[in-house]
Design an enzyme around this catalytic site. Structure first.
Site, PDB file in Angstrom:
ATOM      1  N   ASP A 168       0.868  -1.599  -0.255  1.00  0.00           N
ATOM      2  CA  ASP A 168       0.333  -0.211  -0.320  1.00  0.00           C
ATOM      3  C   ASP A 168       0.734   1.438  -0.308  1.00  0.00           C
ATOM      4  OD1 ASP A 168      -3.451   0.994   0.799  1.00  0.00           O
ATOM      5  OD2 ASP A 168      -1.231   2.139   2.124  1.00  0.00           O
ATOM      6  N   PRO A 190      -4.974   2.071   5.335  1.00  0.00           N
ATOM      7  CA  PRO A 190      -3.747   1.223   4.204  1.00  0.00           C
ATOM      8  C   PRO A 190      -4.823   1.253   3.359  1.00  0.00           C
ATOM      9  CG  PRO A 190      -4.619  -0.756   5.531  1.00  0.00           C
ATOM     10  CD  PRO A 190      -5.012   0.332   5.833  1.00  0.00           C
ATOM     11  N   VAL A 197      -5.512   2.237  -0.484  1.00  0.00           N
ATOM     12  CA  VAL A 197      -5.266   1.564  -1.423  1.00  0.00           C
ATOM     13  C   VAL A 197      -5.391   0.140  -1.290  1.00  0.00           C
ATOM     14  CG1 VAL A 197      -3.264   1.622  -2.914  1.00  0.00           C
ATOM     15  CG2 VAL A 197      -3.587   3.429  -1.999  1.00  0.00           C
ATOM     16  N   ASP A 198      -5.055  -0.305  -0.126  1.00  0.00           N
ATOM     17  CA  ASP A 198      -5.457  -1.847   0.178  1.00  0.00           C
ATOM     18  C   ASP A 198      -6.719  -2.286  -0.021  1.00  0.00           C
ATOM     19  OD1 ASP A 198      -2.547  -2.772   0.298  1.00  0.00           O
ATOM     20  OD2 ASP A 198      -2.859  -3.361   2.209  1.00  0.00           O
ATOM     21  N   HIS A 199      -7.533  -1.308   1.381  1.00  0.00           N
ATOM     22  CA  HIS A 199      -9.262  -1.738   0.879  1.00  0.00           C
ATOM     23  C   HIS A 199      -9.441  -1.402  -0.783  1.00  0.00           C
ATOM     24  CE1 HIS A 199      -8.414  -2.409   5.411  1.00  0.00           C
ATOM     25  NE2 HIS A 199      -8.385  -1.333   5.423  1.00  0.00           N
TER      26      HIS A 199
END
Length: 325
Positions: free
Chosen positions: A86, A112, A114-116
């Site tokens: 991320d 995070p 971007v991960d989610h």
């Protein structure tokens, strides 16, 4: 047992741990693939291809399968084989350059994001592919990447840069196009204020006993308030610092002005709007595992009972024994 990190991501799942280099495990995996609706992986694609599970091979096993690959840098790009996280996506995409105080260093987001968001993009794309399968009878490949998601999240600042050639600078908690908007100190704790339009600004001034400020021609319009942001923030900050945060928040909420105290997790989940949503779910022995549930509500489909996150490989032998695949 499991970590809170693992538990937060894995409720309502079964865990099967396989060694795809082992013939027996390959056979089990192949059987799962033949009957599955969706396969999702976040391996470096090259590694999975070498094991014989590239998209073409898997699609030959099950033409109805939706095959979703989640990568760091995008399928087929020069960086495709590089591992990513991320924070790297935030750094490379420009997202991190937008986060933080103007005079401070770039910052990653506190979670995070971007991960989610990549997971959400993947889920939405998978649903679209499943809907298309209802029309055509065939599955397809879906590809999403951390870097692509991070770039997409820069939508408005990126559009500004792409259209004008000017890259927006970090603005901390302020909004580049709205004022007042941001974090303000009170007598005891900070609050956030987001005055969305001129009518709300008038209500804000009246609620705070600042009629003169509301009549000041410098601040009559949002454009004027943005232009004179420093002066306005100084005057407004002086008034907000005179009372406790909860008093300020209640006063402004009653006047229909967007305002909220800044809460930590303990306060957020103890009482108030977050607690009212009823998002906390409990599972596991003696309900010891407590998690944040889904924020989605389906009117005709009540949420299922929550199953505890599995131990790694907990269901491997159970699945191996099943014959209905």
């Amino acid at each position: 047992g499991n970590t809170c990190y693992f538990d937060s991501l894995n409720r309502n799942k079964q865990s099967v741990a396989l060694d795809l280099a082992c013939p027996a495990d390959r056979d089990l995996f192949t059987g799962l693939v033949r009957e599955a609706d969706v396969l999702v992986h976040n391996w470096v694609q090259e590694a999975l291809d070498k094991l014989g599970f590239d998209y073409e091979a898997v699609a030959a096993l099950n033409p109805r399968l939706v095959y979703c690959d989640v990568s760091g840098y995008g399928r087929g790009t020069p960086a495709a084989a590089r591992p990513s996280q991320d924070i790297l996506a935030q750094a490379l995409s420009g997202l991190m350059s937008l986060t933080g105080e103007p005079a401070g260093p770039p910052l990653r987001t506190g979670v995070p994001v971007v991960d989610h968001a990549t997971g959400l993009y993947a889920a939405l794309a998978i649903v679209a592919a499943l809907l298309e399968r209802e029309r055509t009878g065939r599955g397809q490949r879906v590809s999403v990447s951390l870097l692509g998601t991070a770039a997409a999240l820069t939508a408005v600042p990126a559009a500004t840069f792409l259209s004008t050639g000017r890259a927006p600078a970090r603005t901390g908690n302020s909004h580049p196009a709205i004022c007042p908007y941001g974090l303000y100190a009170t007598q005891d704790a900070p609050v956030v204020l987001a005055v969305a339009n001129d009518a709300m600004w008038v209500r804000c001034c009246r609620a705070l006993g600042l009629a003169a400020l509301g009549e000041d021609p410098r601040f009559a319009t949002n454009a004027g308030r943005v232009q004179h942001r420093a002066a306005l923030d100084a005057l407004l900050g002086q008034r907000l610092a005179a009372e406790p945060s909860l008093t300020i928040s209640a006063r402004l909420e009653q006047a229909r002005v967007s305002c909220a105290p800044v809460q930590d997790l303990a306060a957020a989940f103890r009482a108030g709007p977050v607690a009212d949503l009823g998002l906390v779910v409990a599972c596991g022995p003696e309900d010891a595992v407590r998690l944040v549930g889904s924020p989605v509500q389906l009117g005709d489909s009540p949420p299922p009972a929550v199953a505890a996150p599995p131990r790694l490989g907990q269901h491997t032998e159970e699945i191996r024994r099943r014959r209905d695949w």
